[in-house]
Design a protein around this motif. Sequence first.
Motif, PDB file in Angstrom:
ATOM      1  N   TYR A  12       0.780  -1.334  -0.151  1.00 56.19           N
ATOM      2  CA  TYR A  12      -0.060   0.127  -0.045  1.00 56.19           C
ATOM      3  C   TYR A  12       0.896   1.198   0.078  1.00 56.19           C
ATOM      4  CZ  TYR A  12       0.419   2.040   4.826  1.00 56.19           C
ATOM      5  OH  TYR A  12       0.953   2.413   5.786  1.00 56.19           O
ATOM      6  N   THR A  13       2.117   1.202   0.431  1.00 55.54           N
ATOM      7  CA  THR A  13       2.886   2.445   0.380  1.00 55.54           C
ATOM      8  C   THR A  13       3.290   2.917  -0.768  1.00 55.54           C
ATOM      9  OG1 THR A  13       4.712   0.966   0.736  1.00 55.54           O
ATOM     10  CG2 THR A  13       3.854   2.055   2.688  1.00 55.54           C
ATOM     11  N   ALA A  14       3.294   1.803  -1.995  1.00 55.05           N
ATOM     12  CA  ALA A  14       3.463   2.317  -3.235  1.00 55.05           C
ATOM     13  C   ALA A  14       2.463   2.950  -3.911  1.00 55.05           C
ATOM     14  CB  ALA A  14       3.970   0.948  -3.929  1.00 55.05           C
ATOM     15  N   VAL A  15       1.078   2.588  -3.600  1.00 55.53           N
ATOM     16  CA  VAL A  15      -0.057   3.240  -3.942  1.00 55.53           C
ATOM     17  C   VAL A  15      -0.117   4.619  -3.410  1.00 55.53           C
ATOM     18  CG1 VAL A  15      -2.775   2.970  -4.119  1.00 55.53           C
ATOM     19  CG2 VAL A  15      -1.178   1.002  -4.094  1.00 55.53           C
ATOM     20  N   LEU A  16       0.258   4.552  -2.101  1.00 55.12           N
ATOM     21  CA  LEU A  16       0.350   5.954  -1.393  1.00 55.12           C
ATOM     22  C   LEU A  16       1.218   6.964  -1.860  1.00 55.12           C
ATOM     23  CD1 LEU A  16      -0.493   7.849   1.154  1.00 55.12           C
ATOM     24  CD2 LEU A  16       1.546   6.615   2.112  1.00 55.12           C
ATOM     25  N   ALA A  17       2.445   6.537  -2.569  1.00 54.18           N
ATOM     26  CA  ALA A  17       3.559   7.380  -3.091  1.00 54.18           C
ATOM     27  C   ALA A  17       2.839   7.765  -4.546  1.00 54.18           C
ATOM     28  CB  ALA A  17       4.735   6.587  -3.402  1.00 54.18           C
ATOM     29  N   ALA A  18       2.302   6.837  -5.338  1.00 51.46           N
ATOM     30  CA  ALA A  18       1.714   6.815  -6.552  1.00 51.46           C
ATOM     31  C   ALA A  18       0.666   7.845  -6.676  1.00 51.46           C
ATOM     32  CB  ALA A  18       1.565   5.741  -7.461  1.00 51.46           C
ATOM     33  N   ASP A  19      -0.006   8.040  -5.377  1.00 48.73           N
ATOM     34  CA  ASP A  19      -1.387   8.831  -5.185  1.00 48.73           C
ATOM     35  C   ASP A  19      -1.106  10.314  -5.307  1.00 48.73           C
ATOM     36  OD1 ASP A  19      -4.287   8.761  -5.362  1.00 48.73           O
ATOM     37  OD2 ASP A  19      -3.877   9.466  -3.278  1.00 48.73           O
ATOM     38  N   THR A  20       0.391  10.697  -5.140  1.00 49.25           N
ATOM     39  CA  THR A  20       0.842  11.982  -5.074  1.00 49.25           C
ATOM     40  C   THR A  20       0.979  12.633  -6.559  1.00 49.25           C
ATOM     41  OG1 THR A  20       3.290  11.483  -4.974  1.00 49.25           O
ATOM     42  CG2 THR A  20       2.079  11.585  -2.954  1.00 49.25           C
ATOM     43  N   ALA A  21       1.463  13.954  -6.587  1.00 49.12           N
ATOM     44  CA  ALA A  21       1.690  14.348  -7.900  1.00 49.12           C
ATOM     45  C   ALA A  21       3.371  14.502  -8.292  1.00 49.12           C
ATOM     46  CB  ALA A  21       1.264  15.994  -7.826  1.00 49.12           C
ATOM     47  N   VAL A  22       4.011  13.695  -7.384  1.00 49.26           N
ATOM     48  CA  VAL A  22       5.556  13.587  -7.861  1.00 49.26           C
ATOM     49  C   VAL A  22       5.505  12.791  -8.972  1.00 49.26           C
ATOM     50  CG1 VAL A  22       7.579  12.826  -6.802  1.00 49.26           C
ATOM     51  CG2 VAL A  22       5.995  13.771  -5.098  1.00 49.26           C
ATOM     52  N   PRO A  23       6.248  13.440 -10.011  1.00 51.00           N
ATOM     53  CA  PRO A  23       6.278  12.600 -11.355  1.00 51.00           C
ATOM     54  C   PRO A  23       6.832  11.152 -11.257  1.00 51.00           C
ATOM     55  CG  PRO A  23       6.811  14.975 -11.595  1.00 51.00           C
ATOM     56  CD  PRO A  23       6.884  14.759 -10.185  1.00 51.00           C
TER      57      PRO A  23
END
Length: 358
Positions: free
Chosen positions: A197-208
Amino acid sequence: MSESEVTRDGIRGARPDRHALVGKGMWNGERPGRKARKGGKGGKGGKGRKGDQPMVPRAEFTSYYGRPVLNPPTWHPRDIAGYFFLGGLAGAGSVLAAGAELTGRPVMARALKVSSLAALTGSAAALINDLGRPGRFAHMLRVFKPTSPMSVGSWVLAAYGPMAGAAVASDLAGRLPRTGRAATVAAALLGPAVASYTAVLAADTAVPAWHDGYRELPFVFVGSAAAAAGGMALLASPVAENAPARGVALLGTAVETAAAKAMERRLGVVAETYREGRAGRLMRAAEALSAAGALGGALLGRRGRTAAAVSGAALLAASACTRFGVFYAGMRSAEDPKYTVLPQRERLDARREGSRDG
């Protein structure tokens, strides 16, 4: 006076040849849209112009009115990258612990239960330290929002923690074996979510570097977590019981490497953040350590305790390097505006081309 009008569909009523141009003829008194006099520098008798140039050069993206396009996350590397790594180790370790217990490998099962609980404790401590106050984690449990990775992850951790703790307590105390086994299985069922879930959490940001890699990043994290759990089992269990750990380490390394390569191929210019600088060094170290650890465990892990332990330590270090590499790649992509603007331009151009073809 111009009779053109700006509308939502473009400029209406614009007269032709009214664009501002910069060329050699302009400096000879030539008016835009007309040819220079014969024999002049811009006419037929001269060298001629190579082409008109726009007055405004193509922008170099350094800031937006003195500010970056994105505000980089205020996360601390030790806390958040450590949170990513330890959470993955905990979740994957619980899955491998359940498999070890159900196949009659008690030493491996106990070692992985203990290491998973310790990793979960460290992961929660890193998260709370980054949040600033323990109460902020409790505040995230006031509501359950399925569309929020942070909300879902908080509830997953809240459910997983007691199960992992009960599994360890039952094993170490030798009491309530059925309850302990049920807790072990429950922790294993929640383990994949904890690991990914931490990968989904990071991918949910605007960081390219994180957002654009939303397809492959969960596989990178799950593969890295599996390799770390296999490494922990090789490090802490006897040779007679470590056969499943060798297989999990190989599988996890293969999944992580394939997903990372696929992500870099698809990201285009954003992939530079994973290849260059601190993130690039960490990702290359992770690739080398994971290959050495997985192959060493497969070839030498069955022969001696020392070789198995060294291979396990290499796999743990590789997983940590992957998480820190992903973290630093994301921070760099947020700081440099080109990783935000250029992919947007490419997507816009692709849509325009598609609409023309259609």
